[in-house]
Design a protein around this motif. Sequence first.
Motif, PDB file in Angstrom:
ATOM      1  N   VAL A 209      29.080 -47.415  17.347  1.00  0.00           N
ATOM      2  CA  VAL A 209      30.417 -47.672  17.899  1.00  0.00           C
ATOM      3  C   VAL A 209      31.427 -47.975  16.797  1.00  0.00           C
ATOM      4  O   VAL A 209      32.629 -47.795  16.987  1.00  0.00           O
ATOM      5  N   ILE A 210      30.952 -48.418  15.644  1.00  0.00           N
ATOM      6  CA  ILE A 210      31.842 -48.668  14.515  1.00  0.00           C
ATOM      7  C   ILE A 210      32.012 -47.404  13.673  1.00  0.00           C
ATOM      8  O   ILE A 210      33.115 -47.042  13.284  1.00  0.00           O
ATOM      9  N   ARG A 211      30.900 -46.732  13.410  1.00  0.00           N
ATOM     10  CA  ARG A 211      30.938 -45.547  12.540  1.00  0.00           C
ATOM     11  C   ARG A 211      31.661 -44.373  13.185  1.00  0.00           C
ATOM     12  O   ARG A 211      32.402 -43.647  12.506  1.00  0.00           O
ATOM     13  N   ALA A 212      31.470 -44.171  14.487  1.00  0.00           N
ATOM     14  CA  ALA A 212      31.961 -42.952  15.127  1.00  0.00           C
ATOM     15  C   ALA A 212      33.307 -43.105  15.814  1.00  0.00           C
ATOM     16  O   ALA A 212      33.868 -42.126  16.309  1.00  0.00           O
ATOM     17  N   SER A 213      33.849 -44.310  15.855  1.00  0.00           N
ATOM     18  CA  SER A 213      35.117 -44.519  16.552  1.00  0.00           C
ATOM     19  C   SER A 213      36.304 -44.272  15.638  1.00  0.00           C
ATOM     20  O   SER A 213      36.231 -44.464  14.422  1.00  0.00           O
ATOM     21  N   THR A 214      37.413 -43.825  16.241  1.00  0.00           N
ATOM     22  CA  THR A 214      38.645 -43.566  15.512  1.00  0.00           C
ATOM     23  C   THR A 214      39.426 -44.865  15.350  1.00  0.00           C
ATOM     24  O   THR A 214      39.607 -45.603  16.319  1.00  0.00           O
ATOM     25  N   GLY A 215      39.907 -45.135  14.144  1.00  0.00           N
ATOM     26  CA  GLY A 215      40.628 -46.374  13.900  1.00  0.00           C
ATOM     27  C   GLY A 215      39.709 -47.427  13.321  1.00  0.00           C
ATOM     28  O   GLY A 215      38.830 -47.116  12.521  1.00  0.00           O
ATOM     29  N   SER A 216      39.887 -48.670  13.726  1.00  0.00           N
ATOM     30  CA  SER A 216      39.063 -49.784  13.236  1.00  0.00           C
ATOM     31  C   SER A 216      38.338 -50.438  14.406  1.00  0.00           C
ATOM     32  O   SER A 216      38.881 -50.516  15.508  1.00  0.00           O
ATOM     33  N   ALA A 217      37.143 -50.910  14.153  1.00  0.00           N
ATOM     34  CA  ALA A 217      36.373 -51.558  15.209  1.00  0.00           C
ATOM     35  C   ALA A 217      35.587 -52.731  14.635  1.00  0.00           C
ATOM     36  O   ALA A 217      35.149 -52.699  13.487  1.00  0.00           O
ATOM     37  N   ILE A 218      35.418 -53.756  15.462  1.00  0.00           N
ATOM     38  CA  ILE A 218      34.502 -54.850  15.142  1.00  0.00           C
ATOM     39  C   ILE A 218      33.528 -54.998  16.302  1.00  0.00           C
ATOM     40  O   ILE A 218      33.870 -54.710  17.452  1.00  0.00           O
ATOM     41  N   LEU A 219      32.313 -55.398  15.982  1.00  0.00           N
ATOM     42  CA  LEU A 219      31.295 -55.652  16.996  1.00  0.00           C
ATOM     43  C   LEU A 219      30.888 -57.112  16.881  1.00  0.00           C
ATOM     44  O   LEU A 219      30.376 -57.536  15.847  1.00  0.00           O
ATOM     45  N   ILE A 220      31.175 -57.878  17.939  1.00  0.00           N
ATOM     46  CA  ILE A 220      30.913 -59.320  17.930  1.00  0.00           C
ATOM     47  C   ILE A 220      29.580 -59.609  18.600  1.00  0.00           C
ATOM     48  O   ILE A 220      29.336 -59.180  19.724  1.00  0.00           O
ATOM     49  N   GLU A 221      28.722 -60.325  17.905  1.00  0.00           N
ATOM     50  CA  GLU A 221      27.460 -60.812  18.474  1.00  0.00           C
ATOM     51  C   GLU A 221      27.678 -62.270  18.862  1.00  0.00           C
ATOM     52  O   GLU A 221      27.689 -63.167  18.020  1.00  0.00           O
ATOM     53  N   TRP A 222      27.850 -62.494  20.162  1.00  0.00           N
ATOM     54  CA  TRP A 222      28.178 -63.824  20.685  1.00  0.00           C
ATOM     55  C   TRP A 222      26.898 -64.661  20.841  1.00  0.00           C
ATOM     56  O   TRP A 222      26.510 -65.022  21.949  1.00  0.00           O
ATOM     57  N   GLY A 223      26.246 -64.960  19.744  1.00  0.00           N
ATOM     58  CA  GLY A 223      25.042 -65.770  19.782  1.00  0.00           C
ATOM     59  C   GLY A 223      23.813 -64.976  20.171  1.00  0.00           C
ATOM     60  O   GLY A 223      23.858 -63.756  20.379  1.00  0.00           O
ATOM     61  N   PHE A 224      22.689 -65.686  20.279  1.00  0.00           N
ATOM     62  CA  PHE A 224      21.403 -65.084  20.643  1.00  0.00           C
ATOM     63  C   PHE A 224      21.083 -65.445  22.083  1.00  0.00           C
ATOM     64  O   PHE A 224      20.954 -66.624  22.433  1.00  0.00           O
ATOM     65  N   VAL A 225      20.928 -64.424  22.924  1.00  0.00           N
ATOM     66  CA  VAL A 225      20.696 -64.664  24.337  1.00  0.00           C
ATOM     67  C   VAL A 225      19.339 -65.307  24.597  1.00  0.00           C
ATOM     68  O   VAL A 225      19.125 -65.927  25.647  1.00  0.00           O
ATOM     69  N   ASP A 226      18.389 -65.187  23.649  1.00  0.00           N
ATOM     70  CA  ASP A 226      17.082 -65.810  23.831  1.00  0.00           C
ATOM     71  C   ASP A 226      16.981 -67.161  23.119  1.00  0.00           C
ATOM     72  O   ASP A 226      15.888 -67.734  23.025  1.00  0.00           O
ATOM     73  N   SER A 227      18.100 -67.692  22.654  1.00  0.00           N
ATOM     74  CA  SER A 227      18.146 -69.017  22.033  1.00  0.00           C
ATOM     75  C   SER A 227      18.776 -69.997  23.005  1.00  0.00           C
ATOM     76  O   SER A 227      19.961 -69.869  23.347  1.00  0.00           O
ATOM     77  N   GLN A 228      18.012 -70.983  23.456  1.00  0.00           N
ATOM     78  CA  GLN A 228      18.570 -71.956  24.390  1.00  0.00           C
ATOM     79  C   GLN A 228      19.727 -72.717  23.749  1.00  0.00           C
ATOM     80  O   GLN A 228      20.723 -73.044  24.415  1.00  0.00           O
TER      81      GLN A 228
END
Length: 260
Positions: free
Chosen positions: A130-149
Amino acid sequence: MVKYNNSTSHRGHNAIVPGASGCGLKEHEVAQKIHDKFRAATKAVDATDNVGRTANDNLYNIVRKMNAVGVSFHVSHHLNAFNGTANGFEVWYYAGNTQAKKLAEEICAAVCKVTGWVNRGAKATTSLYVIRASTGSAILIEWGFVDSQKDMDIMANKMDEAVNAALEVMGYKSTSTGGNNTVAKAKYATDKGWYEVIKAGSRGYEPVFDDKERKSEKVTRFPLGTRVYFHEFIKVNGTPVARTSMGYMTANLDYVKKVK
């Protein structure tokens, strides 16, 4: 303050290709809540894909929607998962894009400051589709670890603060009034006895596992309405797991209820 032209936003994965899960939560469901908050503030085009039946189709459909709006700034919302103990917040950007790098660094600092998340930092990539193939600029946010309580407790208590902090870095204000986080802390069964499956997973059933860590899925499946006896409860990385005569399964009361 620079106002980034956030023209698209999307959550990764969908109910068919649901991504990661843990702590009684599914990545695409939590990411949807964050994505909705972003769009409410930015009015960004929704580039989410709900129909792709494979990981590749899902990614292709998302990027196609992103690129349909032309040269833009894009935000992709995800949650990590690893071993139940890894934790923290991070933002990916395309290597060499100095504007995206600066934004990623500032979002990491701002979000971690208001939430207490471990700052895993801005991370460069040339391979994330999604970052490499998209036109313009992109960021991908990882909002924490879903398996971490630990991380999901932060998400449950401070989602609005986290989203607002990221939006403010981008030059926006959230439309949320605050104090009404939408990810409730999961509740778990504690009493032995018969339980009924009241919410089937994205595949139409609740899976059963050979091991308490729930990494080795069995052929046995429990569709909606199935009744099963919980013999005991075992905590794995702080999350209760139910032992049945068939194997291990979720004890999350969003998915099962005790039969009276």
